[in-house]
Motif scaffolding. Structure first.
Motif, PDB file in Angstrom:
ATOM      1  N   ILE A  73      -1.512  -4.399  -5.233  1.00 27.36           N
ATOM      2  CA  ILE A  73      -1.018  -3.060  -4.909  1.00 27.36           C
ATOM      3  C   ILE A  73      -2.192  -2.106  -4.742  1.00 27.36           C
ATOM      4  O   ILE A  73      -3.236  -2.262  -5.380  1.00 27.36           O
ATOM      5  CB  ILE A  73      -0.030  -2.524  -5.966  1.00 27.36           C
ATOM      6  N   ALA A  74      -1.990  -1.126  -3.855  1.00 22.51           N
ATOM      7  CA  ALA A  74      -3.044  -0.173  -3.531  1.00 22.51           C
ATOM      8  C   ALA A  74      -2.436   1.177  -3.197  1.00 22.51           C
ATOM      9  O   ALA A  74      -1.221   1.295  -2.975  1.00 22.51           O
ATOM     10  CB  ALA A  74      -3.883  -0.679  -2.359  1.00 22.51           C
ATOM     11  N   ILE A  75      -3.286   2.197  -3.163  1.00 25.91           N
ATOM     12  CA  ILE A  75      -2.886   3.567  -2.839  1.00 25.91           C
ATOM     13  C   ILE A  75      -3.628   4.019  -1.588  1.00 25.91           C
ATOM     14  O   ILE A  75      -4.811   3.737  -1.413  1.00 25.91           O
ATOM     15  CB  ILE A  75      -3.239   4.526  -3.994  1.00 25.91           C
ATOM     16  N   SER A  76      -2.919   4.749  -0.716  1.00 24.92           N
ATOM     17  CA  SER A  76      -3.552   5.358   0.453  1.00 24.92           C
ATOM     18  C   SER A  76      -2.965   6.755   0.626  1.00 24.92           C
ATOM     19  O   SER A  76      -1.820   6.907   1.040  1.00 24.92           O
ATOM     20  CB  SER A  76      -3.303   4.507   1.700  1.00 24.92           C
ATOM     21  N   THR A  77      -3.762   7.785   0.294  1.00 29.07           N
ATOM     22  CA  THR A  77      -3.226   9.136   0.246  1.00 29.07           C
ATOM     23  C   THR A  77      -4.279  10.169   0.617  1.00 29.07           C
ATOM     24  O   THR A  77      -5.477   9.910   0.529  1.00 29.07           O
ATOM     25  CB  THR A  77      -2.696   9.428  -1.177  1.00 29.07           C
ATOM     26  N   PRO A 115      -3.967  -6.122   8.538  1.00 32.16           N
ATOM     27  CA  PRO A 115      -2.709  -5.369   8.500  1.00 32.16           C
ATOM     28  C   PRO A 115      -1.485  -6.264   8.334  1.00 32.16           C
ATOM     29  O   PRO A 115      -0.536  -5.891   7.629  1.00 32.16           O
ATOM     30  CB  PRO A 115      -2.695  -4.651   9.855  1.00 32.16           C
ATOM     31  N   GLU A 116      -1.507  -7.433   8.942  1.00 35.31           N
ATOM     32  CA  GLU A 116      -0.348  -8.324   8.868  1.00 35.31           C
ATOM     33  C   GLU A 116      -0.155  -8.961   7.498  1.00 35.31           C
ATOM     34  O   GLU A 116       0.845  -9.638   7.250  1.00 35.31           O
ATOM     35  CB  GLU A 116      -0.438  -9.414   9.944  1.00 35.31           C
ATOM     36  N   ASP A 117      -1.089  -8.725   6.586  1.00 33.02           N
ATOM     37  CA  ASP A 117      -0.964  -9.230   5.218  1.00 33.02           C
ATOM     38  C   ASP A 117      -0.257  -8.236   4.302  1.00 33.02           C
ATOM     39  O   ASP A 117       0.004  -8.556   3.133  1.00 33.02           O
ATOM     40  CB  ASP A 117      -2.349  -9.510   4.613  1.00 33.02           C
ATOM     41  N   CYS A 118       0.034  -7.031   4.811  1.00 32.43           N
ATOM     42  CA  CYS A 118       0.460  -5.933   3.937  1.00 32.43           C
ATOM     43  C   CYS A 118       1.700  -5.223   4.468  1.00 32.43           C
ATOM     44  O   CYS A 118       2.070  -5.356   5.626  1.00 32.43           O
ATOM     45  CB  CYS A 118      -0.658  -4.897   3.812  1.00 32.43           C
ATOM     46  N   LEU A 119       2.302  -4.422   3.585  1.00 29.97           N
ATOM     47  CA  LEU A 119       3.322  -3.458   3.949  1.00 29.97           C
ATOM     48  C   LEU A 119       2.901  -2.096   3.407  1.00 29.97           C
ATOM     49  O   LEU A 119       2.327  -2.003   2.319  1.00 29.97           O
ATOM     50  CB  LEU A 119       4.684  -3.818   3.353  1.00 29.97           C
ATOM     51  N   ALA A 120       3.196  -1.044   4.174  1.00 34.37           N
ATOM     52  CA  ALA A 120       2.891   0.316   3.746  1.00 34.37           C
ATOM     53  C   ALA A 120       4.172   1.067   3.418  1.00 34.37           C
ATOM     54  O   ALA A 120       5.240   0.780   3.986  1.00 34.37           O
ATOM     55  CB  ALA A 120       2.118   1.053   4.840  1.00 34.37           C
ATOM     56  N   PHE A 121       4.068   2.042   2.510  1.00 36.35           N
ATOM     57  CA  PHE A 121       5.195   2.888   2.124  1.00 36.35           C
ATOM     58  C   PHE A 121       4.804   4.336   2.350  1.00 36.35           C
ATOM     59  O   PHE A 121       3.798   4.805   1.822  1.00 36.35           O
ATOM     60  CB  PHE A 121       5.552   2.662   0.651  1.00 36.35           C
ATOM     61  N   GLU A 122       5.621   5.038   3.131  1.00 35.60           N
ATOM     62  CA  GLU A 122       5.334   6.419   3.490  1.00 35.60           C
ATOM     63  C   GLU A 122       6.602   7.264   3.421  1.00 35.60           C
ATOM     64  O   GLU A 122       7.712   6.736   3.217  1.00 35.60           O
ATOM     65  CB  GLU A 122       4.733   6.484   4.903  1.00 35.60           C
ATOM     66  N   ASP A 131       8.439  12.975  -5.878  1.00 40.58           N
ATOM     67  CA  ASP A 131       8.740  14.125  -5.016  1.00 40.58           C
ATOM     68  C   ASP A 131       7.899  15.307  -5.482  1.00 40.58           C
ATOM     69  O   ASP A 131       8.393  16.256  -6.088  1.00 40.58           O
ATOM     70  CB  ASP A 131      10.229  14.451  -5.091  1.00 40.58           C
ATOM     71  N   THR A 132       6.611  15.235  -5.187  1.00 44.27           N
ATOM     72  CA  THR A 132       5.627  16.151  -5.773  1.00 44.27           C
ATOM     73  C   THR A 132       5.421  17.447  -4.996  1.00 44.27           C
ATOM     74  O   THR A 132       4.865  18.405  -5.545  1.00 44.27           O
ATOM     75  CB  THR A 132       4.257  15.458  -5.854  1.00 44.27           C
ATOM     76  N   GLU A 133       5.821  17.500  -3.750  1.00 47.26           N
ATOM     77  CA  GLU A 133       5.409  18.628  -2.911  1.00 47.26           C
ATOM     78  C   GLU A 133       6.058  19.952  -3.301  1.00 47.26           C
ATOM     79  O   GLU A 133       5.367  20.915  -3.640  1.00 47.26           O
ATOM     80  CB  GLU A 133       5.697  18.314  -1.433  1.00 47.26           C
ATOM     81  N   ARG A 134       7.362  20.002  -3.266  1.00 51.05           N
ATOM     82  CA  ARG A 134       8.072  21.277  -3.477  1.00 51.05           C
ATOM     83  C   ARG A 134       7.846  21.839  -4.885  1.00 51.05           C
ATOM     84  O   ARG A 134       7.511  23.019  -5.047  1.00 51.05           O
ATOM     85  CB  ARG A 134       9.569  21.062  -3.231  1.00 51.05           C
ATOM     86  N   ASP A 135       8.055  21.018  -5.914  1.00 52.63           N
ATOM     87  CA  ASP A 135       8.028  21.511  -7.288  1.00 52.63           C
ATOM     88  C   ASP A 135       6.772  21.114  -8.043  1.00 52.63           C
ATOM     89  O   ASP A 135       6.694  21.295  -9.260  1.00 52.63           O
ATOM     90  CB  ASP A 135       9.268  21.006  -8.041  1.00 52.63           C
ATOM     91  N   GLY A 136       5.786  20.577  -7.315  1.00 47.32           N
ATOM     92  CA  GLY A 136       4.516  20.209  -7.919  1.00 47.32           C
ATOM     93  C   GLY A 136       3.356  20.931  -7.259  1.00 47.32           C
ATOM     94  O   GLY A 136       2.863  21.938  -7.758  1.00 47.32           O
ATOM     95  N   HIS A 137       2.937  20.412  -6.119  1.00 50.09           N
ATOM     96  CA  HIS A 137       1.791  21.002  -5.423  1.00 50.09           C
ATOM     97  C   HIS A 137       2.029  22.466  -5.054  1.00 50.09           C
ATOM     98  O   HIS A 137       1.148  23.311  -5.246  1.00 50.09           O
ATOM     99  CB  HIS A 137       1.457  20.186  -4.172  1.00 50.09           C
ATOM    100  N   ARG A 138       3.202  22.771  -4.522  1.00 47.87           N
ATOM    101  CA  ARG A 138       3.492  24.161  -4.109  1.00 47.87           C
ATOM    102  C   ARG A 138       3.376  25.109  -5.298  1.00 47.87           C
ATOM    103  O   ARG A 138       2.760  26.182  -5.196  1.00 47.87           O
ATOM    104  CB  ARG A 138       4.890  24.241  -3.493  1.00 47.87           C
ATOM    105  N   ILE A 190       0.855  -1.184   0.000  1.00 47.75           N
ATOM    106  CA  ILE A 190       0.000   0.000   0.000  1.00 47.75           C
ATOM    107  C   ILE A 190       0.894   1.237   0.000  1.00 47.75           C
ATOM    108  O   ILE A 190       1.685   1.447   0.917  1.00 47.75           O
ATOM    109  CB  ILE A 190      -0.938   0.021   1.221  1.00 47.75           C
ATOM    110  N   PHE A 191       0.755   2.050  -1.036  1.00 48.90           N
ATOM    111  CA  PHE A 191       1.642   3.195  -1.235  1.00 48.90           C
ATOM    112  C   PHE A 191       0.958   4.526  -0.949  1.00 48.90           C
ATOM    113  O   PHE A 191      -0.143   4.791  -1.441  1.00 48.90           O
ATOM    114  CB  PHE A 191       2.122   3.241  -2.692  1.00 48.90           C
ATOM    115  N   ASP A 192       1.647   5.362  -0.175  1.00 47.91           N
ATOM    116  CA  ASP A 192       1.330   6.788  -0.159  1.00 47.91           C
ATOM    117  C   ASP A 192       1.759   7.351  -1.517  1.00 47.91           C
ATOM    118  O   ASP A 192       2.488   6.691  -2.268  1.00 47.91           O
ATOM    119  CB  ASP A 192       2.100   7.460   0.984  1.00 47.91           C
ATOM    120  N   VAL A 193       1.335   8.553  -1.854  1.00 41.37           N
ATOM    121  CA  VAL A 193       1.656   9.122  -3.169  1.00 41.37           C
ATOM    122  C   VAL A 193       2.664  10.263  -3.067  1.00 41.37           C
ATOM    123  O   VAL A 193       3.812  10.139  -3.456  1.00 41.37           O
ATOM    124  CB  VAL A 193       0.371   9.590  -3.889  1.00 41.37           C
TER     125      VAL A 193
END
Length: 253
Positions: free
Chosen positions: A119-123, A176-183, A17-24, A8-11
């Motif tokens: 695979i999944a997204i959590s954001t 939860p024990e079936d998965c790994l998260a990326f943050e 690396d979207t924050e500084r040169d994307g969203h901002r 499960i991936f954060d975005v």
């Protein structure tokens, strides 16, 4: 011990690396387009990242950093319209290819798909932002690779609340024990750990000083065979880049 079944991936900050040169940048474009003199510098935006969610971030800015700006009962609607405008500018920015995926991300996603891992997204970012990033960075139709996309306002309490991960797990019908998260951030790891998920962190310029206590592994990036990651904390089991073999060892530890 259950086997590893899903990633499960954060975005923002994790996949790209979207924050500084994307969203901002997109926020500033939206402000200018609306005739506002607001401008979020790199430094100020780092402070605003304490709050997740674009609409919430603008409200926080008015409450703490631009207190002289007059607010009234029409302010929430103004923020909503600004956020939609910002999303439009952001997706246009992504379409130029200006924001590539971080090292190792594309390879890992392809490896997971090849080996039948879900695979999944959590954001906290909007579904439109997720789709724009995936379609431009991974290719047309890549959004469909992700079995669940938990994004935006799908739950009322955003990160650091665990709700978005809990919702994703419910949709996946996994424990939860079936998965790994990326943050990549303090709010993110609070959210994933709050849902009892083992978590791997890849820091960025804004989050390098965050407290990642409880994370299984903290790295500067996912790495590639010819571009090794740097381990900040945790057991990398002798690996130099993230692949499924390493993830299975982390999951089983």
């Amino acid at each position: 011990m259950s086997s590893l079944q899903a990633l499960i991936f954060d975005v923002d900050g994790t996949l790209a690396d979207t924050e500084r040169d994307g969203h901002r940048v997109a926020f500033n474009q939206a402000f200018e387009h609306a005739g506002l003199d607001w401008n979020w510098s790199v430094e100020l935006y780092g402070k605003l990242l304490a709050v997740t969610g674009g609409k919430e971030r603008m409200a926080y800015y008015l409450e703490k950093f631009n207190t002289s700006f007059p607010t009234d009962d029409k302010t929430p609607q103004m923020i909503k319209e600004l956020h939609q405008s910002k999303t439009d500018f952001y997706t246009k920015l992504l379409s130029t290819g200006a924001i590539p995926l971080r090292p190792g991300v594309k390879r890992l996603i392809h490896e997971a798909r090849k080996q039948g891992l879900r695979i999944a997204i959590s954001t906290t970012t909007t579904p439109a932002n997720v789709t724009a990033l995936l379609e431009h960075a991974l290719g047309e139709g890549s959004t469909d690779w992700f079995e669940v996309i938990a994004a935006g306002d799908i739950v009322p309490a955003k990160k650091p609340a665990a709700d978005i991960y809990v919702w994703a797990l419910e949709q996946l019908k996994l424990k939860p024990e079936d998965c790994l998260a990326f943050e990549d951030s303090l709010n993110g790891v609070k959210s994933s750990l709050g849902a009892n998920l083992k978590t791997i962190i890849t820091i960025n310029g804004y989050t390098k000083s965050d407290d990642f206590t409880g994370a299984s592994l903290v790295l500067d990036q996912m790495g590639e065979p010819d571009n090794a990651f740097t381990t900040i904390s945790g057991d990398n089991f002798g690996a130099s880049y993230i692949n499924l073999d390493l993830l299975k060892k982390i999951h089983a530890a």
